[in-house]
Design an enzyme around this catalytic site. Structure first.
Site, short mmCIF file in Angstrom:
data_model
loop_
_atom_site.label_atom_id
_atom_site.label_comp_id
_atom_site.label_asym_id
_atom_site.label_seq_id
_atom_site.Cartn_x
_atom_site.Cartn_y
_atom_site.Cartn_z
CB THR A 38 -0.83 0.04 1.23
OG1 THR A 38 0.03 -0.01 2.24
CG2 THR A 38 -1.90 -1.22 1.25
CG ASP A 128 3.73 4.04 22.95
OD1 ASP A 128 3.13 4.24 21.91
OD2 ASP A 128 4.71 4.88 23.46
CD GLU A 129 -0.16 6.16 18.74
OE1 GLU A 129 -1.27 6.55 18.46
OE2 GLU A 129 0.79 6.15 18.00
N PRO A 210 5.55 21.85 9.52
CG PRO A 210 3.97 20.19 8.65
CD PRO A 210 5.36 20.94 8.45
CG HIS A 281 -1.98 15.40 19.39
ND1 HIS A 281 -1.00 16.47 18.80
CD2 HIS A 281 -1.35 14.45 19.27
CE1 HIS A 281 0.10 15.83 18.58
NE2 HIS A 281 -0.10 14.72 19.06
#
Length: 341
Positions: A38, A128-129, A210, A281
């Protein structure tokens, strides 16, 4: 002992690094890689591996049961290490369904194949998220293997679902699984939509960098080769049915990481541009790797400063690689995500 291992998602960032780590560490192993190729899977990542007689690449989708079954029947794998995943939080907010298919359904297909063909070890590479985040004002808090799952995005929810499915297969069927949850990786072959390579590429092109929100979100950074070493140790010696946290004790705010890139490239901080923060976030990730250190003797060998020097040097030496990636479809995605922030 000669083994045949399947590395899924091996044309991606961490997967390709693990392919090279395995071929070097275990030269007698037969290494098979399956990747759907992908947007984040780049066959160019495996150019050197293709020259090794012990390596085989298969283009395929882990959600395709027929394809996976055929491959398992052909190769009789001793171990499966699953890196195949959609992994970018912003993309998961745009299109959650894709993440559920690859990260959850794909995992179930692999687990079923392992059961059917008697694979001796299945390892799930997680993040870890899945633990959510930690408060910025509590630097004493860390994620441990006993921290409850508390996801913040479709991406982390899909990875947590896959983890729980693996552990359920172990409890219900006795499938020999292990799970590792790692902090943010960086290093060679990192896809240019991620923070560090994006900042390197933009800085080299004198484009704005950014940074979400105020840039004070904290991440624990781990050099990718140290992660590969940890996974190899878990697959070889980890206890079946266990989760292992892998972290580097290298916490940095996002803005500090960006400034490190600029300093190494001798570019001005005036390139930094603050953009609207992403929804939900996470504030801080921090891993406690005590378990894997005590049980398996693993520890990170690469400090953040040294790792960043190596990473920046790699991107300077391989400019053609990332320039080919950031053209075309990726550029359209980049513009959609950042143009109006």
């Amino acid at each position: 002992m000669k083994k045949t291992v399947l590395i899924t998602g091996g044309a991606g960032f961490i997967g390709s690094n693990y392919v090279y780590y395995t071929l070097e560490k275990h030269p007698d192993y037969r290494v098979v890689c399956i990747d759907k190729l992908t947007y984040a899977g780049n066959l160019e990542n495996l150019e050197q591996a293709m020259k090794n007689d012990n390596f085989r690449f298969v283009k395929g989708d882990i959600t395709d049961r027929e394809c996976v079954d055929r491959l398992f029947a052909e190769e009789k794998f001793d171990a499966v290490i699953n890196f195949a995943a959609e992994s970018h939080v912003d993309r998961s907010i745009e299109n959650p369904q894709v993440f559920l298919m690859t990260n959850v359904v794909g995992t179930s297909v692999l687990l079923d194949a392992c059961r059917r063909y008697g694979t001796a070890r299945y390892h799930q590479v997680s993040t870890d998220e899945v633990y959510g985040d930690l408060p910025l004002d509590r630097p004493d808090l860390f994620f441990t293997e006993d921290t409850p799952v508390h996801t913040s995005s479709p991406y982390s929810a899909s990875k947590a679902s896959a983890d729980l499915l693996c552990l359920a297969y172990y409890r219900t069927f006795g499938t020999p699984v292990t799970v590792s949850r790692c902090s943010n990786n960086y290093g060679p072959y990192h896809f240019p939509e991620k923070l560090i390579p994006l900042m390197i590429a933009n800085a080299l092109n004198d484009k704005p960098l950014p940074v979400y929100g105020n840039g004070l979100n904290v991440r624990d950074w781990l050099y990718v080769k140290d992660h590969c070493k940890a996974i190899d140790m878990i697959v070889e010696h980890g206890k079946i049915g266990e989760v292992y946290n892998v972290g580097g004790h290298n916490e940095r705010t996002n803005i500090d990481v960006v400034k490190t890139v600029l300093r190494l490239l001798e570019k001005p901080e005036s390139l930094i541009t603050y953009v609207t923060d992403r929804p939900g976030h996470d504030r801080r990730y921090a891993i406690d790797p005590t378990k894997i250190k005590n049980e398996l003797g693993w520890y990170p060998e690469t400090g953040f400063d040294d790792g960043m020097k190596k990473t920046v040097a790699w991107y300077l030496e391989n400019r053609g690689w990332w320039e080919r990636i950031i053209s075309g479809q990726y550029q359209e995605y980049y513009e959609r995500m950042y143009a109006n922030r």
